[in-house]
Design a protein around this motif. Structure first.
Motif, mmCIF file in Angstrom:
data_model
loop_
_atom_site.group_PDB
_atom_site.id
_atom_site.type_symbol
_atom_site.label_atom_id
_atom_site.label_comp_id
_atom_site.label_asym_id
_atom_site.label_seq_id
_atom_site.Cartn_x
_atom_site.Cartn_y
_atom_site.Cartn_z
ATOM 1 N N GLY A 226 -5.365 0.830 -5.199
ATOM 2 C CA GLY A 226 -5.250 -0.489 -4.593
ATOM 3 C C GLY A 226 -3.993 -1.221 -4.992
ATOM 4 O O GLY A 226 -3.528 -2.119 -4.279
ATOM 5 N N GLU A 227 -3.411 -0.866 -6.131
ATOM 6 C CA GLU A 227 -2.224 -1.548 -6.637
ATOM 7 C C GLU A 227 -0.927 -0.830 -6.252
ATOM 8 O O GLU A 227 0.175 -1.327 -6.511
ATOM 9 N N GLU A 228 -1.039 0.323 -5.642
ATOM 10 C CA GLU A 228 0.146 1.133 -5.350
ATOM 11 C C GLU A 228 1.008 0.487 -4.275
ATOM 12 O O GLU A 228 0.503 0.024 -3.245
ATOM 13 N N LYS A 229 2.311 0.467 -4.503
ATOM 14 C CA LYS A 229 3.240 -0.094 -3.529
ATOM 15 C C LYS A 229 3.379 0.853 -2.340
ATOM 16 O O LYS A 229 3.323 2.074 -2.504
ATOM 17 N N PRO A 230 3.581 0.290 -1.136
ATOM 18 C CA PRO A 230 3.714 1.144 0.046
ATOM 19 C C PRO A 230 4.807 2.198 -0.089
ATOM 20 O O PRO A 230 4.626 3.336 0.361
ATOM 21 N N THR A 231 5.925 1.839 -0.708
ATOM 22 C CA THR A 231 7.015 2.806 -0.860
ATOM 23 C C THR A 231 6.591 3.987 -1.729
ATOM 24 O O THR A 231 6.972 5.134 -1.473
ATOM 25 N N GLN A 232 5.784 3.728 -2.745
ATOM 26 C CA GLN A 232 5.278 4.800 -3.592
ATOM 27 C C GLN A 232 4.265 5.656 -2.834
ATOM 28 O O GLN A 232 4.261 6.886 -2.939
ATOM 29 N N ALA A 233 3.402 5.003 -2.080
ATOM 30 C CA ALA A 233 2.373 5.720 -1.340
ATOM 31 C C ALA A 233 2.979 6.648 -0.297
ATOM 32 O O ALA A 233 2.490 7.769 -0.077
ATOM 33 N N ILE A 234 4.043 6.188 0.359
ATOM 34 C CA ILE A 234 4.693 7.008 1.382
ATOM 35 C C ILE A 234 5.204 8.312 0.789
ATOM 36 O O ILE A 234 5.098 9.382 1.400
ATOM 37 N N ARG A 235 5.747 8.237 -0.412
ATOM 38 C CA ARG A 235 6.284 9.440 -1.044
ATOM 39 C C ARG A 235 5.189 10.453 -1.370
ATOM 40 O O ARG A 235 5.471 11.644 -1.534
ATOM 41 N N ARG A 236 3.943 9.983 -1.469
ATOM 42 C CA ARG A 236 2.830 10.878 -1.779
ATOM 43 C C ARG A 236 1.933 11.125 -0.566
ATOM 44 O O ARG A 236 0.799 11.593 -0.703
ATOM 45 N N ALA A 237 2.448 10.866 0.627
ATOM 46 C CA ALA A 237 1.618 10.950 1.834
ATOM 47 C C ALA A 237 1.009 12.334 2.036
ATOM 48 O O ALA A 237 -0.121 12.460 2.526
ATOM 49 N N LYS A 238 1.731 13.374 1.661
ATOM 50 C CA LYS A 238 1.249 14.738 1.903
ATOM 51 C C LYS A 238 0.286 15.236 0.828
ATOM 52 O O LYS A 238 -0.226 16.357 0.928
ATOM 53 N N THR A 239 0.028 14.400 -0.175
ATOM 54 C CA THR A 239 -0.845 14.837 -1.270
ATOM 55 C C THR A 239 -1.971 13.845 -1.553
ATOM 56 O O THR A 239 -2.578 13.893 -2.613
ATOM 57 N N THR A 240 -2.248 12.946 -0.621
ATOM 58 C CA THR A 240 -3.309 11.957 -0.815
ATOM 59 C C THR A 240 -4.293 11.982 0.354
ATOM 60 O O THR A 240 -3.943 12.376 1.477
ATOM 61 N N SER A 241 -5.510 11.551 0.085
ATOM 62 C CA SER A 241 -6.540 11.530 1.127
ATOM 63 C C SER A 241 -6.162 10.574 2.256
ATOM 64 O O SER A 241 -6.429 10.856 3.429
ATOM 65 N N MET A 242 -5.523 9.470 1.926
ATOM 66 C CA MET A 242 -5.096 8.527 2.955
ATOM 67 C C MET A 242 -4.006 9.125 3.827
ATOM 68 O O MET A 242 -4.075 9.092 5.065
ATOM 69 N N GLY A 243 -2.982 9.691 3.194
ATOM 70 C CA GLY A 243 -1.860 10.243 3.940
ATOM 71 C C GLY A 243 -2.265 11.386 4.845
ATOM 72 O O GLY A 243 -1.822 11.477 6.000
ATOM 73 N N LEU A 244 -3.123 12.276 4.362
ATOM 74 C CA LEU A 244 -3.526 13.422 5.168
ATOM 75 C C LEU A 244 -4.495 13.024 6.278
ATOM 76 O O LEU A 244 -4.553 13.686 7.323
ATOM 77 N N SER A 245 -5.247 11.945 6.090
ATOM 78 C CA SER A 245 -6.100 11.445 7.173
ATOM 79 C C SER A 245 -5.240 10.996 8.354
ATOM 80 O O SER A 245 -5.551 11.295 9.517
ATOM 81 N N ILE A 246 -4.170 10.286 8.048
ATOM 82 C CA ILE A 246 -3.253 9.840 9.108
ATOM 83 C C ILE A 246 -2.534 11.033 9.729
ATOM 84 O O ILE A 246 -2.343 11.101 10.948
#
Length: 348
Positions: free
Chosen positions: A71-91
């Motif tokens: 919940g505290e992760e910045k969008p820029t950080q989350a984008i870099r992990r898009a291919k390894t997270t449940s949120m990123g792979l759902s999209i």
């Protein structure tokens, strides 16, 4: 149109994690047995919860992934992990058409950033907007956007939001010609910022057949049922939404305090219980859960992080309904008419 939509579920998101997310998906499946799911997250945790929901287990597949967006992760950080997270792979499943829509109860900023980067916007849409359904005293809920995705908007953005909101209202609520209003500090034509006045002029000039532009509306009229779609920049819209939610909580807490103040009040509570139950149901955010990022080439639904199983089921139902109706295509078709009129007016 998708008759039996497969939905990508970020199973690790939200305050309750897999237990609440999967209970909500199971509830949605019991109401709509045609649904199918891809559950993204930790396989062991998901499998343990699926054991509690045999019907969901038969209608779902698990896509194991270790990473979770906090919940505290910045969008820029989350984008870099898009291919390894449940949120990123759902999209990503929506991008590759493995799923018709994605549902997540995770970090709103990260979800928006990932969705915009992966799915891109519909041609003619400059910025996606976050839209949600809000209760009213009228016959239908209303669609309100933007609720925080864009803090500053020009007239073109606001017109696009109006088109998107009207399409959402028609598909989600069945309103044939939604009444659209711009959130403003007054209802007179000369009130508000230049952007609001310009947007109003463009909508009046376009006069599209699929929406009725009703001018400006003030924040104290949000719940009166006087509009089907209320359009705002994300800054004002988010403040208006939070103020409305806070007022609803204040009223319910005040009622609880009043009915517990004396024996006579407690007796009154017993007599008033049916009416209070109706009030609680009407104000419960779980019954209106499921905000949508409008303007993208795919469908992504954002659930409240604190939603219960019924709230998750509501968000899943919203995703399925919009997937069946092919919302992005409908928005693109509607936008063409407004843009054609805008160009013709500008050329005069």
């Amino acid at each position: 149109m998708v008759d039996q939509p497969r939905l990508a579920i970020d199973a690790m998101s939200g305050d309750g994690g897999p237990a609440v997310i999967l209970a909500g998906a199971a509830t949605a499946l019991s109401r709509d047995p045609s649904l199918r799911f891809i559950l993204f997250g930790d396989q062991a945790a998901i499998a343990a919860e699926l054991a509690r929901h045999p019907a969901l287990k038969a209608a779902a597949e698990i896509a194991h992934v270790d990473g979770v967006v906090s919940g505290e992760e910045k969008p820029t950080q989350a984008i870099r992990r898009a291919k390894t997270t449940s949120m990123g792979l759902s999209i990503h499943a929506v991008k590759t058409h493995a799923a018709a829509a994605a549902v997540s109860a995770g970090n709103t900023g990260a979800l928006m950033a990932m969705a915009k980067l992966a799915l891109r916007t519909i041609p003619g849409i400059d910025r996606p907007a976050l839209a949600a359904l809000l209760p009213t005293l009228g016959d239908n809920d209303l669609v309100m956007l933007d609720l925080g995705a864009n803090t500053e908007c020009d007239a073109r953005n606001l017109v696009q939001f109006a088109v998107m909101g009207a399409a959402y209202s028609r598909l989600a609520l069945g309103v044939a010609r939604p009444r659209v209003a711009l959130l403003n500090i007054g209802t007179e034509e000369g009130k508000g910022t230049e952007e609001l006045r310009d947007a109003a002029a463009q909508l009046r000039a376009a006069d599209p057949a699929y929406l009725s532009f009703d001018g400006f509306i003030e924040a104290d009229r949000l719940g009166r049922g006087e509009a089907d779609v209320i359009v705002s920049d994300g800054f004002s819209g988010n403040i208006a939404l939070k103020a409305a939610e806070g007022t609803a909580r204040f009223i319910t807490d005040l009622i609880k305090r009043a009915f517990s103040s004396s024996l006579r009040s407690k007796a009154g509570f017993l007599l008033s219980r049916p009416a209070l139950h109706l009030l609680r149901h009407h104000l419960d955010p779980n019954n209106h859960n499921g905000a949508v990022f409008l303007g993208l080439k795919g469908i992504v639904v954002k659930s409240h992080g604190g939603a219960n199983a019924d709230g998750i089921a509501q968000a899943v139902a919203v995703a399925a309904k919009l997937a069946r109706a092919d919302l992005p295509r409908r928005i693109a078709e509607d936008l063409t008419q407004v843009e054609t009129t805008r160009i013709a007016v500008a050329a005069k």
